[in-house]
Scaffold this motif. Structure first.
Motif, PDB file in Angstrom:
ATOM      1  N   THR A 183      34.553  39.601  36.754  1.00 20.61           N
ATOM      2  CA  THR A 183      35.393  40.355  35.814  1.00 20.61           C
ATOM      3  C   THR A 183      36.028  39.390  34.828  1.00 20.61           C
ATOM      4  O   THR A 183      36.254  38.216  35.131  1.00 20.61           O
ATOM      5  CB  THR A 183      36.502  41.116  36.560  1.00 20.61           C
ATOM      6  OG1 THR A 183      37.216  40.189  37.401  1.00 20.61           O
ATOM      7  CG2 THR A 183      35.924  42.224  37.424  1.00 20.61           C
ATOM      8  N   THR A 184      36.352  39.912  33.657  1.00 19.47           N
ATOM      9  CA  THR A 184      36.980  39.095  32.623  1.00 19.47           C
ATOM     10  C   THR A 184      38.486  39.049  32.847  1.00 19.47           C
ATOM     11  O   THR A 184      39.052  39.836  33.607  1.00 19.47           O
ATOM     12  CB  THR A 184      36.691  39.683  31.232  1.00 19.47           C
ATOM     13  OG1 THR A 184      37.323  40.970  31.136  1.00 19.47           O
ATOM     14  CG2 THR A 184      35.194  39.825  31.000  1.00 19.47           C
TER      15      THR A 184
ATOM     16  N   GLU B   5      40.028  42.345  31.859  1.00 22.93           N
ATOM     17  CA  GLU B   5      39.835  43.390  32.870  1.00 22.93           C
ATOM     18  C   GLU B   5      40.773  43.190  34.054  1.00 22.93           C
ATOM     19  O   GLU B   5      41.368  44.148  34.573  1.00 22.93           O
ATOM     20  CB  GLU B   5      38.380  43.386  33.343  1.00 22.93           C
ATOM     21  CG  GLU B   5      37.397  43.899  32.300  1.00 22.93           C
ATOM     22  CD  GLU B   5      35.952  43.717  32.726  1.00 22.93           C
ATOM     23  OE1 GLU B   5      35.106  44.472  32.248  1.00 22.93           O
ATOM     24  OE2 GLU B   5      35.675  42.792  33.548  1.00 22.93           O
ATOM     25  N   ASP B   6      40.921  41.933  34.486  1.00 22.46           N
ATOM     26  CA  ASP B   6      41.833  41.645  35.601  1.00 22.46           C
ATOM     27  C   ASP B   6      43.271  41.977  35.227  1.00 22.46           C
ATOM     28  O   ASP B   6      44.039  42.509  36.044  1.00 22.46           O
ATOM     29  CB  ASP B   6      41.726  40.169  36.003  1.00 22.46           C
ATOM     30  CG  ASP B   6      40.421  39.874  36.728  1.00 22.46           C
ATOM     31  OD1 ASP B   6      39.806  40.826  37.236  1.00 22.46           O
ATOM     32  OD2 ASP B   6      40.029  38.689  36.776  1.00 22.46           O
TER      33      ASP B   6
ATOM     34  N   GLU C 286      43.820  45.646  35.251  1.00 25.49           N
ATOM     35  CA  GLU C 286      43.853  46.118  36.636  1.00 25.49           C
ATOM     36  C   GLU C 286      45.237  45.897  37.253  1.00 25.49           C
ATOM     37  O   GLU C 286      45.755  46.741  37.995  1.00 25.49           O
ATOM     38  CB  GLU C 286      42.793  45.374  37.455  1.00 25.49           C
ATOM     39  CG  GLU C 286      42.582  45.921  38.855  1.00 25.49           C
ATOM     40  CD  GLU C 286      42.007  47.330  38.867  1.00 25.49           C
ATOM     41  OE1 GLU C 286      42.281  48.053  39.842  1.00 25.49           O
ATOM     42  OE2 GLU C 286      41.304  47.704  37.903  1.00 25.49           O
TER      43      GLU C 286
END
Length: 739
Positions: free
Chosen positions: A618-619, A622-623, A626
């Motif tokens: 994941t980028t 994205e993290d 999240e």
């Protein structure tokens, strides 16, 4: 810079006013050379730099207490540009006595008539112009909660400071009886003719000097003798004798009665009350909360309820922070140190991230706890605890006032030790200081949080509550054991403590208190605790490059383990070894466990063909998204948990499925300490009791040494080594009979 000093009785809202005016929380430190708290704030207003000093709350300027000495000395020696006398406008008669004393100092003053909202609700009336005329100072109605009168108070304070900036002293009308005025005038003539008084009158107001001479103020007499070589008896002895002969009382009492007479005359002409009593509501509530039968059960019910809300509300945030540090911060830090030597990689990922991260996980718990403690303090309820405990404390030869330091001990033991200064004699102070460290301070909460999550699940709240009660019981038993010792036998005195009226707490003050206390925890976690954890990492990593079972720390734990075996937790060197770093700081235990216990990696997943399924990379974006979503979910779950608070769930053990889900992280690793052992929860409870009762942190020991000396500090260490060993041993050996 313009210096503004805030002076007033305790519980008149000085700190709240400063926060409202300065627009920021107070900076808290200590006054030079003493342990009394110093609060101040600095800011700019209309291009002017302003420093505000919150002087300790006092009732007089005698000075018989350290707080009175600090307040009087600051105003006299530091020469603030203006003194804001903050008074409780709903209790003017009591508050104005200090005003009369402040006028005698001859400094520029302005009055803040605080609690305007309560004043208006009670339908009180004050002829403000006539009131100001009698007091010879401007007075402004204020309310920190509703932010009323704040700007006007600041503007007028600056105007007063500007008006009197070239004057050394302000001449106020003091209004004493004619015979007293005559004696004061007689003393004035004497000191004006004495060249020795020339430097004295440059520093102090003439009225102040004459009144202190007539009162035979011992502290001022010492100043005159040491700094100016003046013997007070040679100046005012005849005047004092005439006053005491005329009134058949000592001169100090005569002057005090004169001040009360003057302020009663002022109020009679300017102040009217309604038929509605100021204390109606407070009296009605106190009939319930201070009831001799209901008071203590209600107190423990309130504390139990708060603990339930604290754990239920903070739980989702604890889980989120755990994931944020381990999965998010840990991931990118590990990537940053990839390729470095093994020892450096281990230091950063396990020593720093793993250790400090294990401590920071419990920041939400601290926020919730300190928030609700601040609510109790600001509402006025916490002061009632002393009265509730008076009967119990008297059995120890103390009064209920001694319980106040113990209540403070629930937050932090250091201020609890310093709070013993409020007690009347040295024996009371020592006995209270010996008992206070047994109170369960906030620093122990992370340890409880870890072990209750690992071994008790949904019953965490009740287990922690039992530890709080355990601390109180052990403190009382310790007091009973030592109360007849000559070094601790206190003088039996009646309890004298002001109970402020119940008030709706200001969210601003509550939040400020919460952030300040939690910030102190964070500061320790990122400074002192970080250093300790790095040292612990070295003891765990060496000499076998990360083999914890054969490290220096393991050797220490294994040597001590046989001695600790009767306590139940002595069969695991990790638990035994955690005792030493706990004395440095209790929070370190969590970080220590995070370093020394092997934590499981995520279980590998395989395809039907038997190939390992790896998580898709994941980028950073994205993290991050999240984590934001996770925080939102945690917030929602926290609110739901608090609103739907279920007391019964505190007694319900977690299901097998719930235990299975807790398979990773420091909680899961800790749960494996006594995995499969039916006595595991009892061993964990014995360990928490030991951490509760064992020698407090080094900062507390430093406070004890500062207040009572080196000998008493070592005596405390001895007591707090023997008591936890006995308590944990009894709990385990008796408990195992029922399992």
């Amino acid at each position: 810079m313009i210096k503004i000093a805030f002076a007033g009785n305790p519980n008149v809202g000085k700190s709240a006013l400063i926060n409202s005016m300065a627009g920021s929380k107070l900076k808290v430190g200590n006054w030079p050379g003493v342990t009394v708290e110093k609060k101040e704030a600095e800011f700019e207003f209309e291009g002017k730099k302003i420093q505000m000093i919150d002087l300790p709350g006092v009732y007089s300027l005698s000075p018989y207490t350290l707080e009175e000495k600090i307040t009087r000395d600051y105003i006299l020696n530091e020469n603030p540009d203006v003194v804001i006398n903050v008074v409780d406008s709903t209790n003017l008669e009591r508050n104005l006595y200090l005003t009369m004393l402040l006028k005698e100092l001859g400094k520029p003053m302005i009055m803040a008539l605080n609690f305007l909202d309560e004043f208006e609700n009670l339908n009180y009336k004050l002829d403000l112009k006539k009131f100001e005329g009698h007091l010879e100072m401007e007075a402004i109605h204020t309310s920190a909660i509703k932010n009323k009168g704040i700007k006007e108070l600041l503007e007028k304070s600056l105007a007063v400071a500007e008006k009197h900036k070239k004057q050394n002293h302000i001449k106020y009308e003091l209004r004493f009886d004619n015979s007293i005025e005559n004696e004061l005038q007689n003393i004035k003539c004497k000191i004006k003719e004495d060249d020795k008084f020339i430097p004295v009158l440059k520093k102090y107001a003439e009225d102040f000097v004459c009144i202190k001479l007539l009162e035979e103020d011992s502290y001022f007499a010492e100043v005159l003798k040491n700094e100016y070589e003046i013997e007070i008896d040679s100046v005012s002895k005849e005047n004092v004798d005439r006053i005491e002969k005329k009134f058949d009382e000592d001169a100090e009492t005569v002057l005090a009665e004169g001040r009360y007479g003057a302020l009663k005359g002022i109020l009679a002409q300017t102040f009217t009350t309604s038929l509605k009593s100021r204390l109606d509501f407070t009296d009605k509530v106190d009939k319930i909360l201070l009831n001799k039968y209901l008071g203590l059960p209600i107190f423990f019910f309130i504390i139990s309820g708060i603990m339930g809300v604290v754990f239920n509300g903070s739980g989702p945030f604890i889980d989120w922070v755990d994931g944020f540090i381990g999965d998010y911060i840990g991931k990118y830090v590990a990537m940053a140190v990839e390729g470095t030597p093994d020892w450096l990689h281990s230091l950063v990922t396990e020593g720093i991230i793993g250790g400090v991260g294990g401590v920071l996980v419990f920041v939400p718990l601290m926020l919730f706890l300190y928030f609700f403690l601040a609510v109790l303090e600001e509402s006025g309820y916490m002061s009632r605890v002393a009265f509730l405990m008076d009967k119990i404390m008297r059995k120890l030869g103390l009064n209920g006032k001694a319980f106040v330091p113990m209540v403070l001990g629930f937050g932090c033991t250091v201020p609890a030790i310093y709070a013993t200064r409020t007690l009347e004699d040295e024996q009371s102070r020592k006995l209270t200081a010996l008992m206070a460290p047994f109170m369960s301070c906030g620093a122990r909460l992370p340890v409880y949080g870890l072990f209750t999550a690992a071994f008790f699940g949904a019953r965490a709240g009740m287990i922690v509550m039992s530890l709080y009660v355990m601390g109180i019981i052990v403190a009382v038993l310790t007091g009973m054991f030592f109360k007849n010792n000559p070094n601790f036998k206190a003088t039996d005195k009646a309890l004298l403590l002001e109970l402020p009226p119940y008030r709706v707490p200001s969210f601003r003050m509550i939040w400020s208190s919460t952030i300040t206390r939690t910030g102190s925890y964070l500061k320790k976690a990122t400074t002192v605790i970080l250093g300790i954890l790095m040292l612990l990492w070295a003891l765990i990593y060496f000499p076998n490059n990360g083999d914890a079972a054969n490290s220096y720390m393991a050797k220490f734990g294994k040597v001590l383990a046989p001695i600790m075996k009767p306590t139940g937790f002595g069969n695991r060197w990790e638990a035994v070894a955690a005792i030493a770093p706990s004395i440095a700081a209790k929070e370190v235990v969590v970080g220590f466990m995070a370093q020394v216990l092997p934590q499981e990696e995520k279980a590998k997943q395989f395809s039907p063909e038997g190939d390992e399924i790896e998580d898709e990379p994941t980028t950073f974006a994205e993290d991050t998204m999240e984590q934001i979503k996770g925080f939102a979910v945690a917030s929602k779950e926290s609110v739901i948990s608090m609103v739907s608070f279920d007391v019964a769930s505190l007694f319900t053990p977690p299901s097998a499925d719930e235990v299975e889900e807790e398979g990773t992280g420091v909680v899961g690793a800790t749960a494996k300490l006594w995995e499969g052992d039916p006595l595991g929860p009892l061993r964990a409870y014995s360990f928490m009791v030991f951490i509760l009762l064992v020698v407090p942190c080094v900062v507390t020991l430093a406070a004890i040494k500062q207040e009572f000396g080196n000998k008493f500090m070592w005596f405390t260490i001895l007591v707090m080594t023997v008591v936890p060993y006995i308590a944990s041993t009894l709990i385990f050996q008796i408990g195992r009979l029922f399992i």
